[in-house]
Design a protein around this motif. Structure first.
Motif, PDB file in Angstrom:
ATOM      1  N   ALA A   1       0.533  -1.061  -0.310  1.00  0.00           N
ATOM      2  CA  ALA A   1       0.569  -0.021   0.121  1.00  0.00           C
ATOM      3  C   ALA A   1       0.874   1.229   0.018  1.00  0.00           C
ATOM      4  CB  ALA A   1      -1.163  -0.467   1.031  1.00  0.00           C
ATOM      5  N   LEU A   2       1.704   1.218   0.666  1.00  0.00           N
ATOM      6  CA  LEU A   2       2.972   2.151   1.027  1.00  0.00           C
ATOM      7  C   LEU A   2       3.524   2.745  -0.744  1.00  0.00           C
ATOM      8  CD1 LEU A   2       4.134   4.906   2.438  1.00  0.00           C
ATOM      9  CD2 LEU A   2       6.026   2.605   3.154  1.00  0.00           C
TER      10      LEU A   2
ATOM     11  N   VAL B   1       2.173  -9.086  -5.640  1.00  0.00           N
ATOM     12  CA  VAL B   1       1.888  -7.722  -5.857  1.00  0.00           C
ATOM     13  C   VAL B   1      -0.354  -7.553  -5.397  1.00  0.00           C
ATOM     14  CG1 VAL B   1       2.366  -5.310  -5.748  1.00  0.00           C
ATOM     15  CG2 VAL B   1       3.769  -6.733  -5.262  1.00  0.00           C
ATOM     16  N   ARG B   2      -0.361  -8.111  -7.094  1.00  0.00           N
ATOM     17  CA  ARG B   2      -1.581  -7.815  -7.482  1.00  0.00           C
ATOM     18  C   ARG B   2      -2.970  -8.379  -6.815  1.00  0.00           C
ATOM     19  NH1 ARG B   2      -0.335  -9.568 -12.288  1.00  0.00           N
ATOM     20  NH2 ARG B   2      -0.012  -8.350 -13.581  1.00  0.00           N
ATOM     21  N   SER B   3      -2.234  -9.393  -5.832  1.00  0.00           N
ATOM     22  CA  SER B   3      -3.134 -10.080  -4.798  1.00  0.00           C
ATOM     23  C   SER B   3      -3.469  -9.088  -3.685  1.00  0.00           C
ATOM     24  CB  SER B   3      -3.215 -11.876  -4.836  1.00  0.00           C
ATOM     25  OG  SER B   3      -3.852 -11.877  -3.477  1.00  0.00           O
ATOM     26  N   GLN B   4      -2.195  -8.413  -3.373  1.00  0.00           N
ATOM     27  CA  GLN B   4      -2.262  -7.445  -2.549  1.00  0.00           C
ATOM     28  C   GLN B   4      -2.563  -6.350  -2.183  1.00  0.00           C
ATOM     29  OE1 GLN B   4       2.466  -8.367  -1.574  1.00  0.00           O
ATOM     30  NE2 GLN B   4       2.419  -8.839   0.044  1.00  0.00           N
ATOM     31  N   LEU B   5      -1.931  -6.002  -3.283  1.00  0.00           N
ATOM     32  CA  LEU B   5      -3.352  -4.802  -3.953  1.00  0.00           C
ATOM     33  C   LEU B   5      -5.194  -4.869  -3.564  1.00  0.00           C
ATOM     34  CD1 LEU B   5      -1.170  -3.067  -6.247  1.00  0.00           C
ATOM     35  CD2 LEU B   5      -1.713  -2.190  -3.968  1.00  0.00           C
ATOM     36  N   SER B   6      -5.434  -6.133  -4.525  1.00  0.00           N
ATOM     37  CA  SER B   6      -6.590  -6.552  -4.066  1.00  0.00           C
ATOM     38  C   SER B   6      -7.295  -5.869  -2.944  1.00  0.00           C
ATOM     39  CB  SER B   6      -6.785  -7.456  -4.799  1.00  0.00           C
ATOM     40  OG  SER B   6      -8.469  -7.310  -4.734  1.00  0.00           O
ATOM     41  N   GLN B   7      -6.531  -7.079  -1.536  1.00  0.00           N
ATOM     42  CA  GLN B   7      -7.082  -7.171  -0.894  1.00  0.00           C
ATOM     43  C   GLN B   7      -6.294  -5.682   0.125  1.00  0.00           C
ATOM     44  OE1 GLN B   7      -7.743  -9.439   0.976  1.00  0.00           O
ATOM     45  NE2 GLN B   7      -8.369 -10.712  -0.578  1.00  0.00           N
ATOM     46  N   VAL B   8      -5.933  -4.996   0.026  1.00  0.00           N
ATOM     47  CA  VAL B   8      -5.440  -3.473   0.447  1.00  0.00           C
ATOM     48  C   VAL B   8      -6.548  -2.758  -0.384  1.00  0.00           C
ATOM     49  CG1 VAL B   8      -4.304  -1.191   0.295  1.00  0.00           C
ATOM     50  CG2 VAL B   8      -3.477  -3.485   0.533  1.00  0.00           C
ATOM     51  N   TYR B   9      -7.283  -2.970  -1.096  1.00  0.00           N
ATOM     52  CA  TYR B   9      -8.347  -1.973  -1.835  1.00  0.00           C
ATOM     53  C   TYR B   9      -9.796  -2.119  -1.526  1.00  0.00           C
ATOM     54  CZ  TYR B   9      -4.973  -0.806  -5.139  1.00  0.00           C
ATOM     55  OH  TYR B   9      -3.683  -0.180  -5.627  1.00  0.00           O
TER      56      TYR B   9
END
Length: 168
Positions: free
Chosen positions: A109-110, A132-140
């Motif tokens: 996220a940072l 990264v896509r998966s983690q960003l999806s979780q963040v969003y």
């Protein structure tokens, strides 16, 4: 003082060297004109030298005061910027905790908030673009946004004045 502000202060001090040289040359000119005015017989040329010397001296004084004010204002702005950086950092940590982001999600996220692409984040973290896509999806999902621009706007909105103040 942070190392970044110390470096900017050193750069600002280096920028003063040419200004100090110009002031020194102007001061030499003041001394010359005043000396010339005293040495000459009373009359128009002596008065003109005296006026030029006094005008140069006034210019030096006003210039020095202006430089002093500008340096004080730059220092004040530097302090305000440091406070804003700290506020943004605190806000980010608070939001990340509220959203219950994992350490990896917070890191991703940072980087996203800094404007990095998925490929750049993956390269910096030594992970795959899919991770990264998966983690960003979780963040969003946790932040209840649909993408990077909306994530960024959450933090900008918190830092900007209320809309009512902007209308004033």
């Amino acid at each position: 003082m942070t190392s970044q502000s110390a470096m900017s202060r050193k750069a600002a001090d280096r920028d003063l060297i040419p200004i100090a040289l110009v002031i020194a040359v102007q001061f030499i000119a003041v001394v010359y004109f005043l000396y010339d005015a005293v040495r000459e017989e009373a009359g128009v040329p002596a008065m003109l030298d005296l006026l030029v010397g006094l005008a140069l001296f006034a210019g030096i004084a006003f210039g020095a005061l202006a430089i002093q004010r500008l340096r004080a204002e730059a220092h004040r702005r530097e302090e305000v910027l440091a406070i804003a950086r700290g506020a943004l950092g605190e806000l980010m940590h608070k939001r990340f905790a509220e959203w219950k982001l994992s350490r990896g999600e917070a890191e991703v996220a940072l980087f996203a908030l800094k404007g990095c692409s998925i490929a750049e984040i993956a390269a910096m973290r030594g992970s795959s673009a899919g991770t990264v896509r998966s983690q960003l999806s979780q963040v969003y999902t946790k932040a209840e946004v649909t993408g990077q621009p909306m994530l960024m706007s959450l933090f900008l909105d918190d830092l900007l004045d209320e809309p009512a103040r902007l209308a004033d």
